[in-house]
Design an enzyme around this catalytic site. Structure first.
Site, PDB file in Angstrom:
ATOM      1  N   SER A  84      -9.663   1.627   2.944  1.00  0.00           N
ATOM      2  CA  SER A  84      -8.846   2.409   2.039  1.00  0.00           C
ATOM      3  C   SER A  84      -7.760   1.633   1.285  1.00  0.00           C
ATOM      4  CB  SER A  84      -8.155   3.540   2.819  1.00  0.00           C
ATOM      5  OG  SER A  84      -7.244   3.014   3.756  1.00  0.00           O
ATOM      6  N   LYS A  94       0.853  -1.196   0.000  1.00  0.00           N
ATOM      7  CA  LYS A  94       0.000   0.000   0.000  1.00  0.00           C
ATOM      8  C   LYS A  94       0.887   1.243   0.000  1.00  0.00           C
ATOM      9  CE  LYS A  94      -3.904   1.962   2.648  1.00  0.00           C
ATOM     10  NZ  LYS A  94      -4.711   1.820   3.877  1.00  0.00           N
ATOM     11  N   SER A 128      -9.712  -0.518   7.163  1.00  0.00           N
ATOM     12  CA  SER A 128      -9.188  -0.384   5.801  1.00  0.00           C
ATOM     13  C   SER A 128      -8.560  -1.633   5.199  1.00  0.00           C
ATOM     14  CB  SER A 128      -8.178   0.754   5.726  1.00  0.00           C
ATOM     15  OG  SER A 128      -8.881   1.960   5.626  1.00  0.00           O
TER      16      SER A 128
HETATM   17  N1  GLN Z   1     -13.023   3.950   6.640  1.00  0.00           N
HETATM   18  C1  GLN Z   1     -12.321   4.340   7.817  1.00  0.00           C
HETATM   19  C2  GLN Z   1     -12.033   5.817   7.771  1.00  0.00           C
HETATM   20  O1  GLN Z   1     -12.207   6.389   6.731  1.00  0.00           O
HETATM   21  C3  GLN Z   1     -11.110   3.519   8.009  1.00  0.00           C
HETATM   22  C4  GLN Z   1      -9.870   4.063   7.471  1.00  0.00           C
HETATM   23  C5  GLN Z   1      -8.695   3.165   7.684  1.00  0.00           C
HETATM   24  O2  GLN Z   1      -8.804   2.081   8.267  1.00  0.00           O
HETATM   25  N2  GLN Z   1      -7.554   3.618   7.249  1.00  0.00           N
HETATM   26  O3  GLN Z   1     -11.637   6.393   8.749  1.00  0.00           O
END
Ligand code: GLN
Length: 490
Positions: free
Chosen positions: A147, A59, A171
């Site tokens: 994400s 990532k 994410s």
């Molecule tokens: N969807 C969550 C957020 O937007 C999780 C993000 C993540 O785990 N990086 O905060």
């Protein structure tokens, strides 16, 4: 020059990624170096790591020395870190070959993997359509979750067998469920965050995507253990996790909690049935016992996550001033611009809406007059939630919880573009594990009537990652999931 022969694992991964450009999996490729590395290590004595020679993806919020690390943000579009993160370095040391950096939501905020370089598309959409141009694509391609969507899509489509992600509020688990692969978020502090660009220090967990649980175990074993660079890393010596063939065959009956609080109205009938059907199926084997459980503080979890994450984000994002590194505005009026106005222009030009929204919200929660009622109160909720889970595991002797990960099939990219959500409702399924630091795994279960994978999640006690993965092995060995493989069609 890149050679075009397909005999190498790296070459096959590159061909698949290039062929399916429409999925927009990478922010940056490392194709040349990957082919060279493969060549080089093929002449070396093979080490005995099960990861040796495997192409993997990282990532784009993990630092890789001298290689672009953008967090899918204009702010870091030209940032090449001078060091490599612990996780990535250890994978390299085990013989993994990095093929590229994967696309994601900007700075890992979101659930659609749509940052400054456009959206990742869900590989399962391609089982229904062959998108041609960008405009039609948006109406026929679906979100990949986020994400860490680029990593999830690549593993779900079988371009690589393992990819690295980060999980702050879901994410890893969310895109794994959307793309039909396993997504493992280890306990907070099991793996080093050194070199992972910080989103929320007290929630961030590095983790992996794979197409079987043993690969998650190999990857975790390869990277765990102290590195002297992350103060939040557990000080207990790491006990290597055992794969399915190494773990004891003793079949203790597993007690699984079914939290009523996850059975929310937004959960679609089909996704709820998948959850219920798996419970019935597992009950019939006689190896699993189910109990309905309550998490009394669950109604406050999303609010606490929103407040705590935004607050830490506001503070973490302050470092992006365009002076030390990252984007710096060119639009400067020497005669009247001050440091403040230059900073404002730099940040306006390079942060997307969601990032700005969260910085704004975080600064609001941290205002002197709000600090106690928002930030401190959320810390209390966080502790209360951690206690709810601890009680279930310690007092009620629940081995793990089984829950949904997302509520319904993915929407199209066009539909997502219309919405301007700063947080997703689906976060509610995943944030508890981050609030309480617990290990959690999302695993693919079956295919929906519209042809998308449906995943479920198990959450286990703190630092009981081995137990959680062993339970997952037992659950997943009771059925067959039809994994997608787009790589064979290249
Ligand atoms: N969807 C969550 C957020 O937007 C999780 C993000 C993540 O785990 N990086 O905060």
């Amino acid at each position: 020059m890149l050679s075009n022969k397909t005999s190498s694992a790296v070459r096959s991964a590159i061909n698949a990624i290039q062929h399916y450009k429409v999925l927009n999996i990478l922010t940056h490729d490392c194709f040349e170096t990957a082919l060279e590395t493969e060549q080089k290590i093929s002449t070396e004595k093979k080490n005995d790591s099960p990861l040796h020679g495997r192409p993997i993806l990282i990532k784009d919020n993990f630092c890789l020395r001298d290689t672009l690390t953008t967090c899918a943000s204009k702010m870091l579009a030209n940032f090449r870190p001078p060091y490599t993160s612990t996780i990535v370095q250890r994978l390299i040391d085990h013989g993994c070959i990095i093929v590229g950096k994967t696309n994601m939501d900007e700075f890992a905020m979101g659930t659609a993997s749509w940052g400054a370089f456009g959206p990742v598309a869900n590989p399962w959409s391609l089982t229904k359509t062959m998108a041609t141009n960008e405009e039609t694509s948006k109406t026929v391609l679906h979100i990949a979750g986020g994400s860490s969507g680029g990593s999830a899509a690549a593993v779900g489509a079988n371009f690589v067998s393992i990819a690295v992600g980060s999980d702050t509020g879901g994410s890893i688990r969310n895109p794994a469920a959307r793309c039909g692969c396993y997504g493992f978020k280890p306990s907070y502090g099991l793996l080093s965050r050194h070199g992972l660009v910080t989103l929320v220090n007290s929630f961030d967990a590095p983790g992996f995507f794979a197409r079987n649980i043993d690969d998650l175990i190999y990857a975790t074993n390869a990277v765990a253990g102290s590195d002297g660079a992350d103060a939040t890393l557990s000080s207990k010596p790491f006990q290597a996790l055992k794969t399915s063939s190494e773990s004891s065959k003793e079949k203790k009956r597993i007690v699984i909690g079914l939290p009523d609080d996850y059975d929310i109205r937004a959960l679609s009938t089909e996704y709820r049935s998948c959850w219920q059907d798996l419970v019935h199926q597992l009950t019939e084997t006689g190896e699993f016992l189910f109990r309905r459980v309550q998490i009394p503080h669950k109604p406050y979890a999303n609010a606490a996550y929103t407040i705590l994450s935004s607050s830490e984000i506001a503070s973490n994002m302050a470092r992006y001033d365009g002076i030390r590194y990252g984007h710096h505005t060119k639009n400067i009026d020497e005669s009247k611009d001050t440091y403040e106005t230059i900073l404002k222009k730099t940040r306006d030009e390079s942060f997307g809406e969601r990032v700005r929204g969260r910085i704004l919200a975080g600064n609001y929660y941290l205002l002197e007059e709000n600090y106690e009622k928002y930030f401190v109160q959320s810390q209390r909720v966080r502790r209360a939630i951690a206690n709810d889970y601890r009680k279930l595991f310690e007092e009620d002797k629940i081995d793990c919880l089984l829950t949904p990960v997302v509520s319904d099939d993915p929407i199209t990219l066009a539909e997502y573009e219309q919405s301007n959500e700063i947080f997703s409702d689906n976060d509610g399924f995943t944030v508890d594990a981050n609030l309480a630091g617990l290990p959690a795994l999302s695993f693919p279960v079956r295919i929906s009537s519209k042809g998308f994978p449906i995943g479920l999640q198990i959450i286990g006690p703190f630092m009981q990652d081995q137990a959680l993965l062993s339970i997952a092995q037992r659950i997943c060995s009771t059925y067959h999931f039809p994994f997608l493989d787009l790589s064979t069609q290249v």
